[in-house]
Design a protein around this motif. Structure first.
Motif, PDB file in Angstrom:
ATOM      1  N   ASP A  78      14.028  11.851  67.679  1.00 33.10           N
ATOM      2  CA  ASP A  78      14.211  12.654  66.469  1.00 33.10           C
ATOM      3  C   ASP A  78      13.849  11.817  65.251  1.00 33.10           C
ATOM      4  O   ASP A  78      14.393  10.723  65.056  1.00 33.10           O
ATOM      5  N   ARG A 101      11.335  16.178  67.854  1.00 34.48           N
ATOM      6  CA  ARG A 101      11.536  16.896  66.593  1.00 34.48           C
ATOM      7  C   ARG A 101      11.164  16.007  65.419  1.00 34.48           C
ATOM      8  O   ARG A 101      11.539  14.833  65.361  1.00 34.48           O
ATOM      9  N   PHE A 103      11.615  16.383  61.389  1.00 36.89           N
ATOM     10  CA  PHE A 103      12.213  17.161  60.302  1.00 36.89           C
ATOM     11  C   PHE A 103      11.749  16.532  58.998  1.00 36.89           C
ATOM     12  O   PHE A 103      12.015  15.357  58.747  1.00 36.89           O
ATOM     13  N   GLN A 130       5.378  23.173  67.209  1.00 43.20           N
ATOM     14  CA  GLN A 130       6.740  23.721  67.167  1.00 43.20           C
ATOM     15  C   GLN A 130       7.802  22.651  66.961  1.00 43.20           C
ATOM     16  O   GLN A 130       8.951  22.968  66.652  1.00 43.20           O
ATOM     17  N   ARG A 131       7.436  21.390  67.113  1.00 35.53           N
ATOM     18  CA  ARG A 131       8.393  20.308  66.878  1.00 35.53           C
ATOM     19  C   ARG A 131       8.566  20.004  65.386  1.00 35.53           C
ATOM     20  O   ARG A 131       9.488  19.280  65.007  1.00 35.53           O
ATOM     21  N   PHE A 132       7.704  20.540  64.558  1.00 36.63           N
ATOM     22  CA  PHE A 132       7.702  20.239  63.128  1.00 36.63           C
ATOM     23  C   PHE A 132       8.538  21.247  62.361  1.00 36.63           C
ATOM     24  O   PHE A 132       8.368  22.456  62.499  1.00 36.63           O
ATOM     25  N   HIS A 133       9.447  20.735  61.540  1.00 34.81           N
ATOM     26  CA  HIS A 133      10.332  21.578  60.727  1.00 34.81           C
ATOM     27  C   HIS A 133      10.286  21.069  59.288  1.00 34.81           C
ATOM     28  O   HIS A 133      10.605  19.905  59.023  1.00 34.81           O
ATOM     29  N   LYS A 135      11.439  21.447  55.238  1.00 35.21           N
ATOM     30  CA  LYS A 135      12.403  21.995  54.298  1.00 35.21           C
ATOM     31  C   LYS A 135      12.028  21.524  52.896  1.00 35.21           C
ATOM     32  O   LYS A 135      11.813  20.325  52.671  1.00 35.21           O
TER      33      LYS A 135
END
Length: 299
Positions: A78, A101, A103, A130-133, A135
């Protein structure tokens, strides 16, 4: 029509980019954004007149900020990125198949939007992974309220002026320390020791005041004018400067990555500091003058 885009590197030093084409120019709520095309550097993103990324040589900075801590750790799952709105760093991190992941917290949505439109050569895979988030938020505020834990935290920030200033403080580093796992490591953009002596010294001192182990390592990237660019690091248990060469070589081979700047030898050499830089490190900081090579790697 803009013919030259100027960057004030330091007092008495200015760099000018010849502008073939202006791709984007805007006043965002946080900063002035300019994205141009240049003969030598390709597409260049400047924020408040300061170079952030150039497509011709971005691989140097992004590979060193991503792969030094990731290959030193060896089992990172992570990863948290603060800043890095061009998403080139996220693209480099996501090349590690073991990362489950990424983030990313970026202050300025306009930077991400411009990068997504015009810098696909360095970030296109990110937005379909899809592992990229992502914000959009203030990184300091986000980390203050964070109760998750990460293996690696990367701070890809502007210089310690304007909206990026708080990302270099000891208070911010303490907040990151709380969200790192036991073998976790932080790596940050720490400026150019020759031209930004005070800012560099303050950054490494702040890292040293928070983490049990800390220091810096170096890279040379043409678009970051002024000599070596430094990346600072901190960890309470991991010595990213002393992972054995054969361990690094094995991890790189197993990853299957085809890299253009980073290698096991470069990893080790990046921690060897010229005396004029080493003397700026606080005495409590890890001795960076000669990287150690333990029989059993501390990773």
């Amino acid at each position: 029509m803009i013919k030259w885009a100027d960057e004030q590197i330091a007092r008495g030093i200015r760099l000018s980019y010849g502008v073939n084409r202006v791709l984007s120019q805007a006043s965002t709520p946080h900063q002035e954004l300019t994205l141009i095309e240049n003969d030598q550097f390709g597409r260049v993103l400047l924020l408040d007149g300061v170079t952030q990324v150039a497509t011709a040589d971005e691989f140097i900075y992004h590979e060193m900020l991503a792969h030094v801590p990731l290959f030193a750790h060896g089992e990172a799952r992570d990863v948290l990125i603060i800043g890095g709105g061009d998403c080139g760093l996220a693209e480099e991190v996501l090349r590690h198949e073991g990362v489950r992941r990424v983030f990313q917290v970026e202050l300025d949505a306009a930077v991400v939007d411009a990068a997504r439109r015009h810098l696909g050569a360095i970030n296109a895979p990110v937005f379909s992974d899809q592992r990229f988030h992502l914000k959009i938020d203030d990184g300091v505020r986000f980390v203050d309220g964070l109760d998750e834990r990460f293996d690696v935290v990367l701070v890809d920030s502007t210089d310690p002026i304007g909206p990026g200033a708080r990302l270099f403080s000891a208070e911010f580093y303490r907040a990151i320390q709380r969200c790192l796992r036991p073998r976790g490591v932080l790596a940050v953009q720490a400026g150019m020791p020759f031209l930004q002596r005070t800012g560099f010294a303050t950054t490494v001192a702040n890292l040293s005041s928070v983490f049990q182990r800390s220091g810096c390592y170096l890279l040379a990237s043409p678009s970051y004018v002024g000599g070596h660019l430094s990346l600072g690091w901190g960890s309470d248990s991991l010595r990213i400067d002393s992972v054995a060469l054969d361990v690094l070589e094995g991890r790189i081979a197993r990853s299957g990555l085809n890299l253009r700047y980073y290698s096991a030898a470069i990893h080790r050499a990046a921690f060897v500091l010229p005396p004029y830089i080493a003397q700026l490190l606080p005495s409590r900081s890890v001795d960076q003058s000669t990287p150690q090579a333990p029989a059993t790697a501390s990773a």
